[in-house]
Structures are given as structure tokens and as C-alpha cells.
Design an enzyme around this catalytic site. Structure first.
Site, PDB file in Angstrom:
ATOM      1  N   HIS A 152       0.825  -1.212   0.000  1.00 55.36           N
ATOM      2  CA  HIS A 152       0.000   0.000   0.000  1.00 55.36           C
ATOM      3  C   HIS A 152       0.858   1.261   0.000  1.00 55.36           C
ATOM      4  CE1 HIS A 152      -3.147   2.738   1.916  1.00 55.36           C
ATOM      5  NE2 HIS A 152      -3.800   2.201   0.904  1.00 55.36           N
TER       6      HIS A 152
ATOM      7  N   TYR B  29      -9.042  14.168  -3.780  1.00 56.29           N
ATOM      8  CA  TYR B  29      -8.492  13.689  -2.518  1.00 56.29           C
ATOM      9  C   TYR B  29      -7.435  14.667  -2.019  1.00 56.29           C
ATOM     10  CZ  TYR B  29     -10.435   8.926  -3.058  1.00 56.29           C
ATOM     11  OH  TYR B  29     -11.268   7.841  -3.184  1.00 56.29           O
TER      12      TYR B  29
ATOM     13  N   ARG C  20     -10.948  11.500   9.671  1.00 51.74           N
ATOM     14  CA  ARG C  20     -12.082  11.662   8.763  1.00 51.74           C
ATOM     15  C   ARG C  20     -13.142  10.587   8.954  1.00 51.74           C
ATOM     16  NH1 ARG C  20     -10.609   9.729   3.643  1.00 51.74           N
ATOM     17  NH2 ARG C  20     -11.972   7.970   4.017  1.00 51.74           N
TER      18      ARG C  20
END
Length: 688
Positions: free
Chosen positions: A438, A471, A567
Site C-alpha cells: 500500500h 483527494y 475523517r
């Protein structure tokens, strides 16, 4: 009502915490200061989020229920009870959703002379227009499936995951027949703009076009009445594959992807007006659990409303925020020559992803560049990143790309990109056996007078030019030799599927992130106990790892002040006596998706600042390859600190995460209004 997992310290169940996050998305749809079309889009995001939640998280809980009762003891909570809590919350949110759409947004659109009309509101002229459109464009795509009502042994048709269907009820004098019709939203627009009349604008949904023309579809039947009601099935989307990184793995992944549309049913969302006999028929034939039944409105798959046509002018959408240039960084000059002088930070989406593409394109054509190493997770549909890597390989560079095939819901796309890259001469590594990769890192080796010099890009978000427009992420350009040396070691390890410890600068999962995080927290505890100011500011998407939460509680009790910006899900319970009196948590949900991970530790007055690809979730800390990297350039450090300070002042779009989980807005303590995303844009605009 707070649902706390039974532990020696308080925890909010992660699934329920996620639902509270999605409620914050719904709050944006309810906010009358948000432009009207944008409010519709927030409804679409809420709906899309909920679909994925059922496909993954609810699917996992159902699997846990199936195992045995020992699961309850192992997890500290009862999966069946959580599923029931989920249903209660979702039903409440769906009612709120329906009210916002039907009673507020529709009426406000009408005030703007925009009318979403259904099949019963068509006059003769518009009806003729709709029927002509149906016969020419829609009818050829429809194939009704007639259902058995007398023969229960005949298998019920497999409904595709997240596709919309009509259950059609045909009533005859002495019997009832049912049929299924799939709404073809994947091959045509969900919305038809009808001819304008005297300044009035009309839009009809594909669903209602089909309802209006059911007689054209079922013309062979002499029924007395015909009705159609929307249903949508959400299935278990978890893939069952062996972790064997080989060609057999790719075949197994493709096979598993083909089964995804036939996974176990997790949720049947149905029109609340559906007759009880039709609903009972579906439940009995589809063998659905009661927990899977979610009443909804007339329209499903609301995610399509992201593309709702704006026929009312620019005031109904957010005003454009043109992407800004990075201060003192010139796209008309060599990125490498500029990086040699200092570090640069690109803050997306306020600044352009073009800097990253330019970096890769320059690497592709620069004769001095010898090698490019990069990790890719999610990519844009027409990826400039992929094109640059292929061009580099064709220009004789050695290009090594670690492409993660297990990126959820991007598996099929990444298999396609893997083939494209290999055809273009790129060396592709399809991942690590036990872990998802990732990390968002790229390292370029360039031959210069002093030998090979390494240029790096490290980021909190993907190498994806599409998501980079919505984003909020940070992307660092650096030639710092300590960082690039660590990256060289990391890439060599990934190539051999081995992991190392003892990096000088970067913090990596799966081996070191937990240990290093604990050490950084422990350092603040030591500082606080010595009578000095200990503090942390941590920004992330999700906080659910129990070990990290326990350490944060420990730091709180030692006198450390902790400010969290989270978030999404947050399993930590702030404001609890003896655990978290000094911990505050805020969540910012606004025009853009907050996605950056930022760690700031006081460190006795010499702040440590890290950016990371990892959230503070167990999977990111222990089961993925992640990279957190230090910010050492003074100018970049100040920029990140300023941005975080702006977010900590937000009194417009920040919500307080508290014990009540009521998503209360953090109101203004002064007359000055602070909206972080607007303020950050203006801050960067002034700098540029």
C-alpha cells in the site's frame, strides 16, 4: 447511544463508528449552504459508501456469525448484535436520506425551475418523446425474466451485485405473475433531459422511462394491472483466494472476481411501497435473512446521481478552484535540477498532479536516468503514470513496478495494467505473498558526475491523476540521501519478498510501524512526566487499532495533550475520565475527501513530522507494506504545520467526535469563520 466494546479501556465498535462517519456525509447533503447539485452528489457518495460497507464489513460480520459462538468471546462483541445495531442505524439513515431527497432537494430544484418528474407526471408531448426514446434506445437492451410462482423448485435467477432491478407484478383475473427486469444503467445514462418548456427544465430517470413503457415490454400479456418496484441486492464482495503469487494466483483471482457478483446476499434494498405479497415472494425465493431487508425509496443505486446533469447553471455547483502552482517549482524546467536544490511538497488537489506526471515523463526521456522503481495501488482509467513508465522502458530504462493486484475493487483493472506494462517492457512484480503493498513511493536513479544520484517521490495518496483532483493528499519530492538510501533497501527487499528492520529515516509496515509508533508515543509520555509539554497531533482516515488506542490513553493519563483529526471511523472514545480527558477528535467532511496521514510529535520543542501511507488500523500496521517518511526540509515542515493548524481552526465543516456520536459541528468561538479547505487553498495561493 454509544456502543462500547468490552475491554479494559473504552472502544467504539468500528462498524458502528464507520456508520457515524457516513452520517457526516449525509450531513453535507442536508447543509443548505452547500450548492444544490453538490448536495445531490453527497447523497450519491453516502449511497455508494453504504453499498461498499455491506459488501465488505457486513459480509465479514456475517461470516463471523456463521463460525460459532466462540467468536463473541474472541472479539469482545457479539457479531449478531452488531448486525442488528447496524440495521437499526441504517434504517434511520435511509429515512433521513429519503426525506432529504424527496422533501428538501427535489423541492429546492423545483424552485430553480428544474423538475425531476416520474412517469405519472408526463403530459402528452413529453410522453411521446419518452416513448420514442424508450423504443429506440432502451427497449433493445431489456430482457424480462418471468418468474415461477407455482414451482418453487426452479432456481431463482442470480441477481447481480449492486444492479437495479424491477420486480414487476402482473395481476390477472385469477392469478398473479412476477417478472424481473434489469435497469441497464451500466450501458446508458440514468438521466434523460426532456425538451425545455417556457424556461422550465425537466429530467426523468431511466427507471421511470421503463415504468412508463411497461406495456411495450409486456405487450403479449392481457393483464388487468401492472406495477414495478425497485430492488437492489448487495452481495458479499470478499474474495476467497490462496495467497500464492504466481500465474496460478492471477487465474485464481480472475475466477474469484467472476464469483463476486454471485456472493452471498448481504442486503436487499427495496422500495417501501412494494406490496407485501411481492416482498414475501422475494424473501422466500431468495432465502433472505430478516436482517438483510432494508426499506428504501423509489430509486436505488443512488451513486449514479454523482453524474446528475446540471441544467441550472454554475451557481448550483461549487465554484471552480483552479489548481495552483507549487511555489518556486517550474513545470517548464527540469524537475531533477530543482529537486537538487531543495525538497518540494505538492498538496493535492489544491496543487496539480502534473508535477508527479512531469517527474515521471522527465525520467522516461532523460538519457542520464538508468532505473525507475515504483509501487502502484490504484490507478486512473487512462493513466498517464502507466504511459510514462512504458515510455521509459521503451527508451531503455530499467523500470521495476510493484503493482498490487489485491487492491480491493481494482483487482480487474490492475490485472489489465499488469498486462499493459509487461507488453511495454516493464518488469512487473505483482505483490508480496502475505501482504498488500500500500506504500506510495517512487525512486529514480540518475547517472551524474558524482555517480548514481537518487530522486524520490513519497506520498500519502495513490499515483492516480483522477482521485488527485478530489483527494487531499501530500506528495514529497526529495533527494535526501538518507531517505533515498532507505528506499533503495526497501525496493530491493520487495523484489525478493523480504522485509528489513533498522531503517534510518523511514518507518515501514509490517515489521516496524507498531514498534516505532509506540516509541514516539512513549517519548511524549517521558517528556510530559518530566514536567515539560508533551503533545501529539495525528491526522488520519481511520483509527481502530486497539494497541495504538491503548497507548494514546496511556499518554493522556501521563499528561500528554493529543489532538486527532480523523475523517472516518474512530474507535477511540474521547473525553472519558481516566482515559481521554486530554484527547480531542475532530472530523472534517467537505468538498474534497480528506485523505492525508500526518503525524506530529512535540519531541520536547523539536517537532518530528511524518507523512504516511498508513492509517492507524491493524491491517495497515501489521498486514500491509506501508511507508511513513520524515519531513526534514524547514520550508516543507512549516507548510505542513500551517495546513494542520488551519484544519484545527475549522469551525464550519469540522465535527466533534464525542461520546454521544452525534456528529456535532464545532461552532465558531469567535465571529471569524474558518473553513479549512477554502483557507488552505487561499494559503497556498498566496504562497505561489
Amino acid at each position: 447511544m454509544l456502543t462500547v466494546v468490552k475491554r479494559k479501556f473504552p472502544l467504539i465498535n468500528r462498524e458502528l463508528s464507520w456508520l457515524y462517519f457516513n452520517e457526516r456525509v449525509l450531513q453535507e447533503a442536508a447543509d443548505k449552504t452547500v450548492p444544490l447539485i453538490e448536495r445531490l452528489r453527497f447523497l450519491a457518495i453516502f449511497s455508494s459508501n453504504l453499498d461498499e460497507f455491506y459488501r465488505v464489513r457486513v459480509a465479514t460480520l456475517n461470516r463471523l456469525v456463521d463460525i460459532n459462538n466462540k467468536t463473541k468471546t474472541m472479539l469482545g462483541f457479539n457479531p449478531k448484535k452488531i448486525l442488528n445495531d447496524i440495521k437499526n442505524i441504517v434504517v434511520r439513515l435511509e429515512k433521513r436520506f429519503d426525506y432529504l431527497y424527496e422533501q428538501e432537494i427535489i423541492k429546492e430544484l423545483e424552485a430553480q425551475k428544474i423538475f425531476i418528474i416520474n412517469e405519472q407526471q408526463l403530459n402528452v408531448a413529453r410522453g411521446s418523446y419518452v416513448r420514442e426514446y424508450f423504443r429506440r434506445h432502451v427497449l433493445p437492451t431489456l430482457v424480462p425474466i418471468m418468474l415461477e410462482t407455482d414451482n418453487a423448485t426452479k432456481p431463482f435467477p442470480e441477481l447481480k451485485d449492486r444492479h437495479i432491478y424491477f420486480i414487476v407484478k402482473l395481476t390477472f383475473r385469477k392469478k398473479i405473475r412476477y417478472a424481473l427486469v434489469e435497469i441497464p444503467t451500466t450501458i446508458m445514462s440514468r438521466f434523460l433531459i426532456l425538451p425545455e418548456n417556457r424556461g422550465l427544465k425537466f429530467i426523468i430517470l431511466l427507471d421511470d422511462i421503463i415504468r412508463y413503457c411497461l406495456d411495450d415490454l409486456f405487450f403479449i400479456f392481457e393483464y388487468d394491472t401492472i406495477e414495478a418496484y425497485s430492488i437492489q441486492l448487495t452481495r458479499d464482495a470478499e474474495l476467497d483466494i490462496d495467497a500464492n503469487m504466481s500465474e496460478k494466483f492471477v487465474d485464481a483471482l480472475l475466477h474469484s472476481l467472476q464469483r463476486r457478483d454471485k456472493g452471498r446476499p448481504m442486503r436487499l434494498l427495496y422500495d417501501s411501497d412494494i406490496p407485501l405479497d411481492a416482498l414475501n415472494y422475494l424473501v422466500s425465493r431468495m432465502l433472505l435473512d430478516p436482517e438483510a431487508l432494508i426499506p428504501g425509496g423509489r430509486y436505488h443505486n443512488f451513486k449514479d446521481f454523482v453524474d446528475f446533469p446540471n441544467v441550472g447553471g454554475p451557481l448550483l455547483e461549487y465554484p471552480p478552484m483552479p489548481q495552483l502552482r507549487v511555489s518556486n517549482m517550474d513545470l517548464g524546467r527540469s524537475i531533477f535540477s530543482q529537486m537538487a536544490q531543495r525538497d518540494y511538497l505538492v498538496s493535492l488537489p489544491y496543487q496539480s498532479f502534473d508535477y508527479i506526471v512531469h517527474f515521471l515523463r522527465e525520467a522516461a526521456i532523460d538519457p542520464k536516468v538508468k532505473e525507475i522503481n515504483i509501487c502502484l495501488y490504484r490507478l486512473a482509467e487512462n493513466s498517464s503514470v502507466i504511459n510514462a513508465l512504458i515510455n521509459a522502458a521503451q527508451n531503455g530504462k530499467k523500470v521495476n513496478c510493484l503493482l498490487e493486484l489485491k487492491a480491493r475493487f481494482d483487482e480487474e483493472a490492475n490485472i489489465y495494467w499488469r498486462n499493459r506494462l509487461e507488453e511495454g517492457g516493464v518488469n512487473v512484480n505483482i505483490g508480496v505473498v502475505q501482504y498488500k503493498v500500500h506504500a506510495k513511493i517512487c525512486l529514480v536513479a540518475r547517472r551524474e558526475k558524482r555517480g548514481l544520484v537518487y530522486y524520490a517521490n513519497l506520498a500519502t495518496g495513490n499515483f492516480n491523476e483522477k482521485t488527485a483532483k478530489i483527494y487531499c493528499d501530500h506528495s514529497l519530492f526529495t533527494v535526501n540521501p538518507l531517505i533515498t538510501k532507505d528506499l533503495r533497501r526497501l525496493f530491493k527487499g520487495l523484489e525478493k519478498q523480504t522485509f528489513h528492520r533498522g531503517y534510518k529515516t523511514i518507518i515501514t509496515s509490517p515489521l516496524e510501524t507498531r514498534q516505532r509508533l509506540y516509541q514516539l508515543i512513549a517519548n511524549e509520555i517521558t517528556i510530559a512526566k518530566s514536567g515539560k509539554r508533551g503533545y501529539m497531533i495525528l491526522k488520519m482516515n481511520s483509527l481502530s487499532d486497539e494497541g495504538v488506542i491503548e497507548k494514546l490513553y496511556e499518554a493522556n493519563n501521563a499528561g500528554v495533550t493529543i489532538q486527532l483529526i480523523v475523517r472516518g471511523m474512530c474507535c477511540l472514545v474521547p473525553g472519558q475520565a481516566g482515559f481521554s480527558e486530554r484527547i480531542t477528535v475532530r472530523s472534517i467532511v467537505d468538498r474534497y475527501l480528506e485523505h492525508a496521514r500526518v503525524w506530529i510529535f512535540g519531541n520536547g520543542g523539536e517537532e518530528l513530522i511524518y507523512l504516511s501511507s498508513a492509517d492507524m488500523m491493524t491491517r495497515n500496521i501489521d498486514r500491509r507494506v506501508e511507508v511513513a517518511f520524515p519531513i526534514v526540509d524547514a520550508r516543507v515542515r512549516k507548510e505542513i504545520r500551517d495546513i494542520i493548524d488551519i484544519q484545527l481552526k475549522d469551525n464550519s465543516k469540522a465535527r466533534e467526535i464525542n461520546q454521544l456520536n452525534n456528529n456535532r459541528y464545532i461552532g465558531a468561538k469567535s465571529k471569524i469563520r474558518h473553513r479549512a479547505q477554502e483557507d488552505i487553498y487561499n494559503y497556498l495561493k498566496y504562497k505561489s
